[in-house]
Design a protein around this motif. Structure first.
Motif, PDB file in Angstrom:
ATOM      1  N   PRO A 572      48.061  46.781   4.799  1.00 33.44           N
ATOM      2  CA  PRO A 572      47.899  46.540   3.195  1.00 33.44           C
ATOM      3  C   PRO A 572      46.636  46.974   2.830  1.00 33.44           C
ATOM      4  O   PRO A 572      45.778  47.178   3.633  1.00 33.44           O
ATOM      5  N   ALA A 573      46.736  47.429   1.579  1.00 39.51           N
ATOM      6  CA  ALA A 573      45.426  48.059   1.037  1.00 39.51           C
ATOM      7  C   ALA A 573      44.303  47.294   0.781  1.00 39.51           C
ATOM      8  O   ALA A 573      43.100  47.394   1.237  1.00 39.51           O
ATOM      9  N   GLY A 574      44.513  46.056   0.445  1.00 34.84           N
ATOM     10  CA  GLY A 574      43.618  45.112  -0.093  1.00 34.84           C
ATOM     11  C   GLY A 574      43.983  43.765   0.443  1.00 34.84           C
ATOM     12  O   GLY A 574      44.986  43.453   1.290  1.00 34.84           O
ATOM     13  N   ILE A 575      42.942  42.785   0.164  1.00 30.50           N
ATOM     14  CA  ILE A 575      42.994  41.527   0.765  1.00 30.50           C
ATOM     15  C   ILE A 575      42.602  40.548  -0.600  1.00 30.50           C
ATOM     16  O   ILE A 575      41.497  40.930  -1.046  1.00 30.50           O
ATOM     17  N   ARG A 576      43.414  39.269  -0.849  1.00 26.45           N
ATOM     18  CA  ARG A 576      42.632  38.323  -1.737  1.00 26.45           C
ATOM     19  C   ARG A 576      41.988  37.277  -0.901  1.00 26.45           C
ATOM     20  O   ARG A 576      42.333  37.026   0.386  1.00 26.45           O
ATOM     21  N   LEU A 577      41.132  36.642  -1.264  1.00 21.24           N
ATOM     22  CA  LEU A 577      40.248  35.619  -0.660  1.00 21.24           C
ATOM     23  C   LEU A 577      41.118  34.429  -0.625  1.00 21.24           C
ATOM     24  O   LEU A 577      41.408  34.034   0.407  1.00 21.24           O
ATOM     25  N   TRP A 578      41.451  33.874  -1.857  1.00 23.71           N
ATOM     26  CA  TRP A 578      42.192  32.677  -1.911  1.00 23.71           C
ATOM     27  C   TRP A 578      42.952  32.881  -3.113  1.00 23.71           C
ATOM     28  O   TRP A 578      42.582  33.689  -4.267  1.00 23.71           O
ATOM     29  N   ASP A 579      43.913  31.873  -3.505  1.00 23.79           N
ATOM     30  CA  ASP A 579      44.458  31.823  -4.952  1.00 23.79           C
ATOM     31  C   ASP A 579      43.585  30.885  -5.746  1.00 23.79           C
ATOM     32  O   ASP A 579      43.401  31.150  -6.732  1.00 23.79           O
ATOM     33  N   THR A 580      43.087  29.696  -5.063  1.00 28.12           N
ATOM     34  CA  THR A 580      42.376  28.935  -5.579  1.00 28.12           C
ATOM     35  C   THR A 580      41.192  28.517  -4.750  1.00 28.12           C
ATOM     36  O   THR A 580      41.279  28.284  -3.790  1.00 28.12           O
ATOM     37  N   PRO A 581      39.887  28.358  -5.282  1.00 32.81           N
ATOM     38  CA  PRO A 581      38.963  27.998  -4.381  1.00 32.81           C
ATOM     39  C   PRO A 581      39.123  26.774  -3.594  1.00 32.81           C
ATOM     40  O   PRO A 581      38.725  26.632  -2.302  1.00 32.81           O
ATOM     41  N   LEU A 582      40.164  25.836  -4.028  1.00 31.80           N
ATOM     42  CA  LEU A 582      40.342  24.688  -3.230  1.00 31.80           C
ATOM     43  C   LEU A 582      41.174  24.934  -2.095  1.00 31.80           C
ATOM     44  O   LEU A 582      40.963  24.237  -1.118  1.00 31.80           O
TER      45      LEU A 582
END
Lengths: 937, 134
Positions: A572-582
């Protein structure tokens, strides 16, 4: 014809019970089934066809066809089956426990054999073919305690099954080429392309089934079977199946080049070798067995030659052989039972003691030898006639046939002499007179051989349609053909046979034959397979759980990583760190507790950390938008912790000895590698999801069809209802397993029932604890609170159960909550408190739950829908008001009950029973201590 | 879909920790390892569907709803894990009560076959005749 098959199968299933109820006489009743079939077949002449749809998707039908040859075989199979069953009444001792099983398997075999001869579909024929093999296996191994019997059974099974598999391939090639598996259709058309290979394969099956050289070794070994089974399977019916197939397919497959030469050569060799070996035997049953091998060779020549006269002769010989050989086996059975031996060196003087039996055997042997006017003579003379006018090959075959027949005469005489003659120097054997009912079946078969011979013209009339299938002109079956070569040969055979027997009687023992059999190959092959299996198993199954798991994981790591690195994966091209910081916060907690748990050496610490992990996951579920998962995970995690605590309180604090440092290193490396590969796979897999998920369309039908707004729960009891059914079955099994592991003795289970019966009297005193002696040890406050809360929690669980269709909840969550209510009561007040809270047997509750769940599914089916299909119900109740719900709610009730029962069972087993066992052990120790003190004091 | 780093790390760690526990011999420890592994697998399945509002019709717009399919599968898995845990715990206790420990021993039958292989022998079942005796 289907009715006949079904009747046989039903009789086979009932046989053990009938025998148990009625004793040996039950066999008279059972003999009515094949006997009735015999009469039915006599009254209904071929041809006949019946077709019933069976597996329409595969184009497989229950296609039955009765041609002339099948009709003859059906007569043989049913008639001799009935006679042998009647014989068995006396053969087996009264009260012989194995008779029920024998009768069942015997009739099962009769079913398969009947099916074999009447099936028209080749695949159906194959199924019956293998069924006869299996039943034969069971009958040969009837005396399973004897190694020789087991080995013989295995040998017969392996040889005939291997042949059968080859035949199946041949069938498939044939059916594929012709475009149909219906034999009546294949036979009508031209020979399909490439049938030569198919013909050879089918021959392999047929020849191995009929114990033709080089496969003949299994049949003599199969004589380990009880004699009635030998008479029926290994003389009259099953071994004829191969010959029958030759006769059935001959008209078409003889056009394939290899058919005739292979069949005729194998037949001739078998004829001679079998006869030769029979001359060497001292066991009269084995003598007959080799005789059967020899005669099967003769039949193979007759059918394999595939000419009109030869085939007609083959059909007549088939009938004749079935009659005389079955009769002879029955005679051997009588001698074996009444004289106690089958060794012809010990048998002496029986002709004087039992002239009737000797006459019966004499008549049968005369038919075998081809003495006019018996059936054997009619068949054999036609067979000689069939090879009378041919070229050099036919001449050679004819010479071999004469030689083989002469041997037959010789070993026939040897049998008569061996069984009945007075031998000089041998004391007369002890003889218990057999009853008439014991002798009559053999006599009937012998006389039938005479009748068939005298009725040769009738036989000719009914069998001619079969002969005509081969085309051309041919001889008829008759007692009198006039003077000619065949008659001369028949006379010569009798003379030569007589001379051979006479010279052998006073000369040296009969020499061994040294033609190789496939037996040594078979033995070496089986031994090699066994050795290879031991090596492979020894190399892969090290018996150590960590080792086996390690292998699996190593494969996972290697396959996974190589696919990821070399398989052209789209990263995959990218990556999210998280949906919410929680998520990060919870994630860190989960990671930390998992890592510490893995390193912890104390059971309780590790368990708590694993629990923390679970709760963390539940929070992640909430954040993901999965409230149902979160709810269930929270509840399951809680129940899990309770379970662990209940068990761990009895186990040592620390885990037992750690593995060595080296192996610890390997484990850690493997663990880290697995983790990395899984992470990478997760990364790639998620990136690979581009299509619209199927569940995008779930929302609308969930409401309109499933009758609920909570998609997850509606789906669980609707489209995934079968999975849920499987799941609750697992829970039932697990609960039962837990109980049976903990309640070690059946006495413990009974005591438990009694304990549940003695709950405190219900005098409206649901808050009283004073009558509970255990209660004094526990906190009263806790108990009171638990009792106060109990009903509220149960009510809440019911709310979850019924609101689950529209809001988070459902049967699982509801059941777990109710289970936790019980847990509270147990923890607060011990096992009496638990019994007071749930005065039912957990097993009963499990059964009730399963009944409700299955019942819901079944009702849907009865109502005309599919199993477990749900429907929406709307009706109005006074007071309550308008009700709208899906029938799947009932299914959920079943789930609820099962989950409650599971938790209850866990509490009873891991909780209460462990308490009791512990108490008992403590008391025992105390008593032991006191006893030790006593002598001192 | 774009992967979520927290999930991926958590999955990896749960697998690693689970594997390291599963590879030991104490049955309770193996069981805890299985639970950790199970959690990791559940999360892996969950990762396959998008996050959003709870999949309850009418709670929010359908487009923002989380994918219900992985959830349905996981729910079954969670409850099965409960059954398995109960059974293995009972097994561990039984093992402890009978033999004083809850370790998974080497399979005796497997050991026997390994010894046969080392000695180049057959399995010795009587259905096979090793020497051709005629």
């Amino acid at each position: 014809m289907l009715a006949v098959l079904v009747l046989h199968a039903v009789a086979a299933l009932l046989a053990p019970f009938l025998v148990r109820g009625l004793g040996n006489r039950a066999l008279y009743l059972l003999a009515l089934v094949p006997g009735g079939t015999f009469v039915w077949a006599l009254l209904h002449r071929a041809p006949m066809s019946e077709t019933y749809p069976w597996v329409p998707h595969l184009g497989m039908d229950l296609a039955l066809h009765l041609g002339t040859l099948s009709w003859l075989m059906l007569l043989v199979v049913s008639g001799i089956g009935a006679v042998v069953l009647v014989y068995c009444v006396r053969y087996f001792d009264r009260g012989d426990e194995s008779l029920g099983r024998f009768a069942g398997v015997f009739l099962g075999f009769a079913t398969a054999m009947t099916g074999l001869v009447v099936s028209d579909d080749l695949l159906l024929l194959y199924v019956f073919w293998e069924l006869t093999t299996v039943f034969s296996y069971l009958l040969i191994g009837h005396k399973g305690q004897q190694a020789a019997g087991r080995r013989a059974a295995m040998q017969a099974l392996v040889v005939t099954t291997a042949g059968g598999l080859a035949m199946l391939v041949g069938f498939v090639m044939l059916g594929h080429g012709a475009g149909t598996y219906r034999w009546s259709e294949i036979a009508a058309g031209p020979l399909p392309e490439g049938s030569a290979v198919a013909a050879v394969l089918i021959l392999a099956g047929a020849l191995s089934k009929s114990a033709i050289w080089p496969f003949s070794f299994w049949l003599p070994a199969a004589m380990a079977a009880p004699t009635p089974a030998s008479a029926y399977l290994h003389a009259a019916s099953m071994v004829k199946a191969g010959v029958f197939l030759l006769g059935l397919m001959g008209p078409l497959l003889a056009q394939a080049a290899p058919w005739r030469p292979v069949a005729v050569v194998a037949g001739v060799v078998t004829l001679l070798l079998g006869g030769w070996a029979a001359m060497r035997q001292n066991d009269i049953k084995l003598l007959l067995a080799y005789g059967t091998v020899s005669q099967l060779g003769l039949l193979t020549v007759a059918f394999g030659a595939a000419g009109r006269t030869a085939a007609l002769a083959g059909a007549a010989l088939l009938l004749a052989h079935a009659l005389f050989k079955a009769a002879l086996f029955l005679v051997v059975g009588i001698i074996d039972r009444r004289a106690g031996t089958r060794d012809l060196r010990e048998l002496s003087g029986l002709a004087r003691r039992t002239p009737v039996l000797a006459a019966i055997a004499g008549l049968a042997v005369a038919s075998m030898a081809g003495v006019p006017p018996l059936a054997g003579f009619v068949g054999k003379e036609s067979l000689f006639a069939a090879f009378e006018h041919g070229g050099t090959t036919d001449r050679l075959v004819l010479i071999a046939l004469v030689a083989g027949s002469a041997l037959t005469v010789a070993y026939g005489l040897r049998f008569l002499w061996g069984a009945f003659a007075v031998k000089p120097g041998v004391p007369e054997v002890a003889w218990k007179k057999p009853g008439r009912a014991f002798v009559a079946p053999a006599g009937l078969l012998s006389v039938a051989g005479l009748a068939a011979g005298l009725g040769a013209s009738w036989l000719d009339r009914v069998l001619t349609p079969y002969g005509e299938m081969f085309g051309g002109e041919g001889e008829h079956l008759a007692l009198w053909h006039g003077f000619g070569l065949p008659l001369l040969l028949s006379a010569a055979v009798l003379a030569i046979g007589g001379i051979v027997f006479a010279t052998q009687l006073h000369g040296r023992p009969w020499p061994r034959q040294r033609i190789p059999q496939a037996e040594s190959v078979y033995m070496r092959l089986m031994s090699a397979v066994d050795r290879a299996a031991v090596e492979v198993t020894g190399a892969t199954q090290r018996g150590s759980l960590p080792f086996s798991l390690g292998i699996i994981l190593v494969v996972l790591v290697i396959l996974g990583s190589s696919t990821l690195l070399l398989g052209g994966v789209n990263w995959p091209a990218g990556i999210r760190l998280w949906d919410t910081p929680l998520q990060l916060v919870v994630g860190v907690a989960v990671v930390a507790s998992a890592l510490v748990a893995a390193r912890s050496r104390r059971r309780l610490t590790a368990m708590i950390l694993v629990g923390v992990c679970g709760y963390g996951i539940a929070v992640l579920f909430v954040l993901h938008g999965a409230p149902d998962l979160a709810l269930t995970q929270f509840l399951v995690e809680t129940v899990t912790i309770v379970m662990f605590v209940l068990v761990l309180r009895r186990l040592p604090i620390r885990f037992s000895a750690r593995p060595l440092r080296g192996s610890r290193m390997i484990r850690n490396v493997l663990a880290v590698a697995t983790g990395l590969v899984t992470s990478a796979m997760a990364y790639v897999a998620v990136g690979g999801r581009t299509a619209t998920p199927i569940s995008a369309d779930f929302a609308e039908p969930a409401v309109s069809y499933g009758g609920g707004h909570n998609i997850v729960n509606v789906a669980l009891v609707d489209i995934r209802a079968w999975d849920t059914m499987g799941e609750i079955s697992v829970l039932v099994v697990a609960a039962t397993g837990v109980a049976s592991l903990i309640f070690r003795r059946s006495g413990a289970l009974q005591r438990r029932r009694a304990e549940q019966g003695t709950q405190p009297a219900r005098t409206g005193s649901w808050m009283r604890a004073a009558d509970n002696p255990e209660a004094r040890r526990q906190s009263i406050i806790l108990q009171v609170v638990a009792r106060l809360l109990f009903h509220t929690i149960v009510l809440f669980s019911l709310y979850l159960l019924f609101s689950g269709h529209n809001a988070p909840g459902g049967g699982f969550a509801g059941g777990l909550v109710a289970g936790l209510a019980l847990t509270t009561r147990y923890l607060a007040g011990g096992r009496r408190e638990l019994n007071a809270a749930a005065p039912v047997d957990a097993g009963l509750l499990l059964g009730a739950g399963l009944l409700v769940a299955v019942g819901t599914g079944a009702v849907a089916m009865v109502a005309g829908g599919q199993v477990l299909q749900s429907a929406l119900l709307d009706f109005h109740l006074p007071v309550v008001g308008h009700l709208h719900f899906a029938t799947s709610a009932f299914f959920d009730v079943g789930v609820y009950l099962i989950v409650v029962a599971l938790v209850l069972e866990i509490l009873r087993s891991l909780g209460a029973e462990l308490d009791r066992q512990h108490d008992a052990a403590t008391r025992e120790e105390k008593r032991a201590l006191e006893k030790q003190k006593e002598p001192v004091g | 879909m774009t992967p979520n780093l927290v999930y991926i790390v958590v999955i990896g760690v749960l697998f690693a920790a689970g594997v390291s526990m599963v590879l030991e011999r104490s049955l309770t420890r193996v069981l805890m390892g299985m639970i950790l592994l199970g959690n990791g697998v559940n999360l892996l399945i969950l990762l396959g569907g998008k996050a959003g509002t709870p999949p309850i019709v009418g709670l929010g717009p359908d487009e923002e709803m989380a994918d219900p399919l992985p959830q349905i599968m996981i729910l079954t898995a969670i409850v099965i894990t409960l059954g398995m845990t109960a059974f293995l715990l009972a097994l561990a206790y039984r093992s402890w009560a009978m033999s004083g420990h809850d370790e998974v021993q080497d399979d005796v039958e497997d050991r026997r076959i390994m010894q046969l292989a080392e000695r180049d022998q057959g399995s010795g079942i009587d259905d096979v005749d090793h020497g051709v005796n005629r």
